[in-house]
Design a protein around this motif. Structure first.
Motif, PDB file in Angstrom:
ATOM      1  N   ILE A   1       0.535  -1.212   0.248  1.00  0.00           N
ATOM      2  CA  ILE A   1       0.135   0.179   0.171  1.00  0.00           C
ATOM      3  C   ILE A   1       1.085   1.016   0.069  1.00  0.00           C
ATOM      4  N   SER A   2       0.856   2.364  -0.395  1.00  0.00           N
ATOM      5  CA  SER A   2       1.208   3.514  -1.063  1.00  0.00           C
ATOM      6  C   SER A   2       0.138   4.302  -0.566  1.00  0.00           C
ATOM      7  N   ILE A   3       0.798   5.662  -0.541  1.00  0.00           N
ATOM      8  CA  ILE A   3       0.170   6.867  -0.704  1.00  0.00           C
ATOM      9  C   ILE A   3       1.232   8.087  -1.565  1.00  0.00           C
ATOM     10  N   ASP A   4       0.267   8.874  -2.175  1.00  0.00           N
ATOM     11  CA  ASP A   4       1.042   9.693  -2.854  1.00  0.00           C
ATOM     12  C   ASP A   4       2.697   8.988  -3.137  1.00  0.00           C
ATOM     13  N   GLY A   5       2.824   7.629  -3.205  1.00  0.00           N
ATOM     14  CA  GLY A   5       3.852   7.558  -4.351  1.00  0.00           C
ATOM     15  C   GLY A   5       5.205   7.374  -3.060  1.00  0.00           C
ATOM     16  N   GLU A   6       4.057   7.062  -1.361  1.00  0.00           N
ATOM     17  CA  GLU A   6       4.938   6.721  -0.283  1.00  0.00           C
ATOM     18  C   GLU A   6       4.560   5.441  -0.174  1.00  0.00           C
ATOM     19  N   VAL A   7       5.588   4.143   0.363  1.00  0.00           N
ATOM     20  CA  VAL A   7       5.171   3.060   0.445  1.00  0.00           C
ATOM     21  C   VAL A   7       4.407   3.086   2.009  1.00  0.00           C
ATOM     22  N   LEU A   8       3.531   2.693   2.069  1.00  0.00           N
ATOM     23  CA  LEU A   8       3.127   2.642   3.790  1.00  0.00           C
ATOM     24  C   LEU A   8       3.702   0.880   4.091  1.00  0.00           C
ATOM     25  N   ILE A   9       3.039  -0.109   3.233  1.00  0.00           N
ATOM     26  CA  ILE A   9       3.592  -1.744   4.022  1.00  0.00           C
ATOM     27  C   ILE A   9       4.026  -1.690   2.121  1.00  0.00           C
ATOM     28  N   SER A  10       4.533  -2.569   2.804  1.00  0.00           N
ATOM     29  CA  SER A  10       4.871  -3.791   2.209  1.00  0.00           C
ATOM     30  C   SER A  10       5.052  -4.818   2.438  1.00  0.00           C
ATOM     31  N   TYR A  11       3.995  -6.636   2.011  1.00  0.00           N
ATOM     32  CA  TYR A  11       4.807  -7.611   3.458  1.00  0.00           C
ATOM     33  C   TYR A  11       3.746  -8.407   2.655  1.00  0.00           C
ATOM     34  N   ASP A  12       5.224  -9.840   2.877  1.00  0.00           N
ATOM     35  CA  ASP A  12       5.194 -10.978   2.969  1.00  0.00           C
ATOM     36  C   ASP A  12       4.485 -12.176   3.535  1.00  0.00           C
ATOM     37  N   TYR A  13       3.359 -12.690   3.061  1.00  0.00           N
ATOM     38  CA  TYR A  13       2.538 -13.261   4.646  1.00  0.00           C
ATOM     39  C   TYR A  13       3.272 -15.000   4.059  1.00  0.00           C
ATOM     40  N   THR A  14       3.571 -15.013   3.118  1.00  0.00           N
ATOM     41  CA  THR A  14       4.657 -16.519   2.972  1.00  0.00           C
ATOM     42  C   THR A  14       5.598 -16.311   4.087  1.00  0.00           C
TER      43      THR A  14
END
Length: 366
Positions: free
Chosen positions: A119-132
């Protein structure tokens, strides 16, 4: 509003399919099709089995893990593309919201289980998550919400949904607006009685809502405008239940005797009446039972609802005319791409062109 959508690996979409609502042309006619510089009304054409229904299901996959809204049973069976050995389906949304632009990408192996979220807001990544691996970059959201518990163990629970549901503050307004948009999305089929995805948690009042307020008179007027010259009546039967009838020399039950087209019109009226604050409407095979004049009437009816985006799927080439819409709002779906008419030809399409004739003659073929 939805600005862009991409999907791959889902059902019949082995390749990346993209729908860009910001790809508009400088046409000076039918400007009601455009809202806030985004496509607001779209009709999708395509051969049988090209995936017109599946593009709607792909768009509405987001409701399956971000909301508790109704999901029509069975429509998400056979989830992954069967032509290639893919391990996941990938969905990519870009939303243009009042407080900013939200970019949301995720991967799933089936309707319930997430593999990845970003999830990004205005180009800034808030969340990057690998569930595996149960790991990722959460520093962006931790800066905004440091007090939340960020230990996730369940890949059926979206991190995005978790954050919004557990955040009372205004620090994630764009995400809350995204969730509000998704909660007010609605998909339904004209081919079936009230099968739908989104908007409500359960079906209610489909046959009884007509007895409320002034709905009967409004539906009677719509029927007559559609050329159905029948009179309706509400009668209380001996069992004490109110029911809808055609008022003839003898009363005829509406839902048992109405034509498929009339019942499809009832379903449309039901949703346009009941669904308040809609954000996005997708009607699959919207005019399967309609005469071509009624199909055009429905498009013009939806023209007055610029408060939500609308996608219709159809085989009706009578609607392919600049008198109704415009070339950047008509799309053709093939097995590997979704293309607007103006992008499917080198010809410069003008208001005077006969789009239906060009379509039938193969102007927009691959």
């Amino acid at each position: 509003m939805l600005k862009k959508f991409e999907v791959k690996g889902f059902k019949n979409f082995s390749n990346n399919i993209k729908l860009d609502f910001s790809d508009i042309r400088d046409y000076k006619f039918n400007e009601w099709c455009i809202q806030d510089n985004l496509l607001n009304k779209i009709i999708i054409y395509g051969r049988n089995a090209s995936g017109k229904s599946n593009i709607g299901l792909a768009l509405f996959d987001i409701t399956t893990h971000l909301t508790d809204k109704n999901i029509t049973p069975g429509v998400y069976d056979y989830y992954l593309n069967a032509d290639d050995e893919t391990e996941y389906a990938e969905f990519h949304y870009t939303f243009k919201l009042e407080s900013g632009e939200v970019d949301y990408l995720y991967r799933k192996k089936d309707i319930k289980n997430l593999l990845y979220e970003r999830i990004s807001i205005d180009g800034e990544v808030l969340i990057s998550y690998d569930y595996t691996t149960m790991s990722g970059d959460l520093e962006g959201i931790k800066k905004l919400m440091p007090s939340l518990n960020y230990e996730f163990q369940d890949n059926s629970v979206s991190i995005l949904r978790y954050i919004v549901n557990n955040t009372p503050s205004d620090s994630v307004i764009p995400l809350k607006q995204l969730m509000r948009f998704v909660n007010n999305m609605l998909w339904f089929r004209s081919l079936d009685e009230n099968r739908y995805i989104g908007y409500k948690t359960e079906s209610s009042n489909y046959t009884k809502f007509i007895f409320e307020e002034n709905n009967l008179n409004k539906f009677q007027k719509l029927l007559n405008e559609a050329g159905v010259n029948e009179k309706l009546a509400v009668i209380k039967d001996p069992d004490g239940q109110q029911r809808l009838y055609f008022d003839k020399k003898s009363l005829i039950p509406f839902f048992k005797s109405a034509s498929n087209g009339t019942k499809a019109l009832y379903t449309l009226f039901y949703w346009l009446t009941e669904a308040k604050n809609l954000s996005f409407l997708f009607i699959d095979e919207f005019d399967a039972y309609y005469h071509f004049e009624l199909s055009e009437m429905i498009v013009k009816l939806l023209e007055n609802h610029n408060e939500f985006q609308t996608i219709l799927t159809s085989h009706n080439t009578n609607l392919l005319t600049n008198r109704i819409m415009r070339p950047d709002c008509y799309f053709i779906l093939s097995s590997n791409k979704l293309t607007s008419l103006c992008n499917a030809t080198t010809r410069e399409l003008r208001e005077g062109h006969n789009l239906e004739k060009l379509y039938i003659n193969g102007e927009f073929d691959e």
